[in-house]
Design an enzyme around this catalytic site. Structure first.
Site, PDB file in Angstrom:
ATOM      1  N   SER A  13     -27.517  -7.526 -45.315  1.00 13.90           N
ATOM      2  CA  SER A  13     -27.675  -6.089 -45.488  1.00 13.90           C
ATOM      3  C   SER A  13     -27.488  -5.765 -46.967  1.00 13.90           C
ATOM      4  O   SER A  13     -26.429  -6.061 -47.522  1.00 13.90           O
ATOM      5  CB  SER A  13     -26.641  -5.334 -44.643  1.00 13.90           C
ATOM      6  OG  SER A  13     -26.750  -5.717 -43.284  1.00 13.90           O
TER       7      SER A  13
ATOM      8  N   ARG B  62     -22.841 -14.330 -43.682  1.00 19.16           N
ATOM      9  CA  ARG B  62     -23.947 -13.782 -44.479  1.00 19.16           C
ATOM     10  C   ARG B  62     -24.274 -12.316 -44.187  1.00 19.16           C
ATOM     11  O   ARG B  62     -25.231 -11.770 -44.742  1.00 19.16           O
ATOM     12  CB  ARG B  62     -25.229 -14.627 -44.340  1.00 19.16           C
ATOM     13  CG  ARG B  62     -25.043 -16.061 -44.795  1.00 19.16           C
ATOM     14  CD  ARG B  62     -26.363 -16.734 -45.016  1.00 19.16           C
ATOM     15  NE  ARG B  62     -27.132 -16.904 -43.783  1.00 19.16           N
ATOM     16  CZ  ARG B  62     -28.335 -17.478 -43.737  1.00 19.16           C
ATOM     17  NH1 ARG B  62     -28.881 -17.919 -44.844  1.00 19.16           N
ATOM     18  NH2 ARG B  62     -28.969 -17.605 -42.599  1.00 19.16           N
ATOM     19  N   ASP B  63     -23.509 -11.641 -43.329  1.00 18.89           N
ATOM     20  CA  ASP B  63     -23.784 -10.221 -43.070  1.00 18.89           C
ATOM     21  C   ASP B  63     -22.499  -9.470 -42.722  1.00 18.89           C
ATOM     22  O   ASP B  63     -22.448  -8.720 -41.757  1.00 18.89           O
ATOM     23  CB  ASP B  63     -24.810 -10.069 -41.950  1.00 18.89           C
ATOM     24  CG  ASP B  63     -25.460  -8.691 -41.925  1.00 18.89           C
ATOM     25  OD1 ASP B  63     -25.464  -8.016 -42.988  1.00 18.89           O
ATOM     26  OD2 ASP B  63     -25.950  -8.272 -40.860  1.00 18.89           O
ATOM     27  N   ILE B  64     -21.463  -9.665 -43.523  1.00 20.04           N
ATOM     28  CA  ILE B  64     -20.209  -8.945 -43.316  1.00 20.04           C
ATOM     29  C   ILE B  64     -20.400  -7.494 -43.743  1.00 20.04           C
ATOM     30  O   ILE B  64     -20.790  -7.215 -44.883  1.00 20.04           O
ATOM     31  CB  ILE B  64     -19.063  -9.585 -44.135  1.00 20.04           C
ATOM     32  CG1 ILE B  64     -18.813 -11.016 -43.659  1.00 20.04           C
ATOM     33  CG2 ILE B  64     -17.787  -8.756 -44.025  1.00 20.04           C
ATOM     34  CD1 ILE B  64     -18.326 -11.123 -42.225  1.00 20.04           C
TER      35      ILE B  64
ATOM     36  N   ASN C 270     -20.112  -4.774 -38.302  1.00 15.82           N
ATOM     37  CA  ASN C 270     -19.901  -6.113 -37.748  1.00 15.82           C
ATOM     38  C   ASN C 270     -18.425  -6.483 -37.669  1.00 15.82           C
ATOM     39  O   ASN C 270     -18.082  -7.641 -37.423  1.00 15.82           O
ATOM     40  CB  ASN C 270     -20.647  -7.165 -38.578  1.00 15.82           C
ATOM     41  CG  ASN C 270     -22.141  -7.150 -38.293  1.00 15.82           C
ATOM     42  OD1 ASN C 270     -22.572  -6.621 -37.267  1.00 15.82           O
ATOM     43  ND2 ASN C 270     -22.931  -7.705 -39.192  1.00 15.82           N
TER      44      ASN C 270
END
Length: 208
Positions: free
Chosen positions: A61, A21-23, A27
């Protein structure tokens, strides 16, 4: 190689029932041995028995969110595929797939507007790679790759295409020379670019 390894890592996470959920660039870490790791699973969520995360929550993001995340809908593995597509787009073009002056305008773009093909900004991008990235960025989850494994397979085909093209170009110039591995040809630049994107990502953390 970076795209292949990230897709492989997503495949492993998905097989374990995890949606990141935040690639985003910051990261994705490239280690000294060119081994790629996905980090910061802080907002990752185990999928429900239906393979979906909770509906009604906007998490991630904004620059790299999928349309379903923006709309607070249920997100599954295909949401991570979309986010990776945004990262790949940047790596190929040095431009963000979606960019606006306000978060609201950015979210509107992600949900309703399709970016130009990467090759429109970088003529060196092949038709096949265009197709891979644009499939990742489809608005409808059903039109995207269904898993990291499927994406990994196609990115490997793209790598072979690049490798073959480089051999064809190098052969007349260096008769008798042995072609270098694609990793030697492509990874250093891709690694530097990913680092640049991650730096920009962190610099715009206030929009995350």
């Amino acid at each position: 190689d970076i795209a292949i390894q990230v897709a492989s890592a997503l495949s492993y996470a998905q097989q374990s029932g995890v949606v990141h959920r935040d690639i985003k660039p910051s990261n994705i870490m490239v280690l000294g041995n060119n081994h790629v790791k996905i980090v910061d699973f802080g907002i990752a969520k185990m999928a429900t028995p239906l393979g979906l995360t909770q509906e009604g929550m906007i998490i991630g993001s904004p620059l790299y969110m999928s349309p379903e995340q923006i709309e607070g809908k249920q997100a599954d593995a295909r949401s991570d595929i979309f986010s990776l597509g945004v990262v790949l787009y940047q790596m190929l073009t040095w431009k963000r797939a979606f960019s606006a002056d306000t978060v609201a305008a950015l979210m509107y773009q992600i949900v309703h507007q399709a970016p130009p093909a990467p090759s429109a900004l970088n003529p060196k991008v092949s038709e096949m790679l265009d197709a891979v990235v644009l499939k990742c960025l489809k608005k409808s989850p059903g039109a995207r790759y269904h898993s990291g494994r499927d994406l990994e397979k196609d990115t490997r085909v793209c790598r072979e295409e690049v490798f073959s093209a480089k051999m064809r170009l190098a052969a007349p110039r260096f008769p008798g020379a042995h072609p270098r591995h694609l990793q030697d040809l492509a990874t250093p630049r891709a690694t530097r670019l990913l680092a640049v994107l991650a730096g920009a990502d962190l610099a715009h953390a206030d929009t995350d």
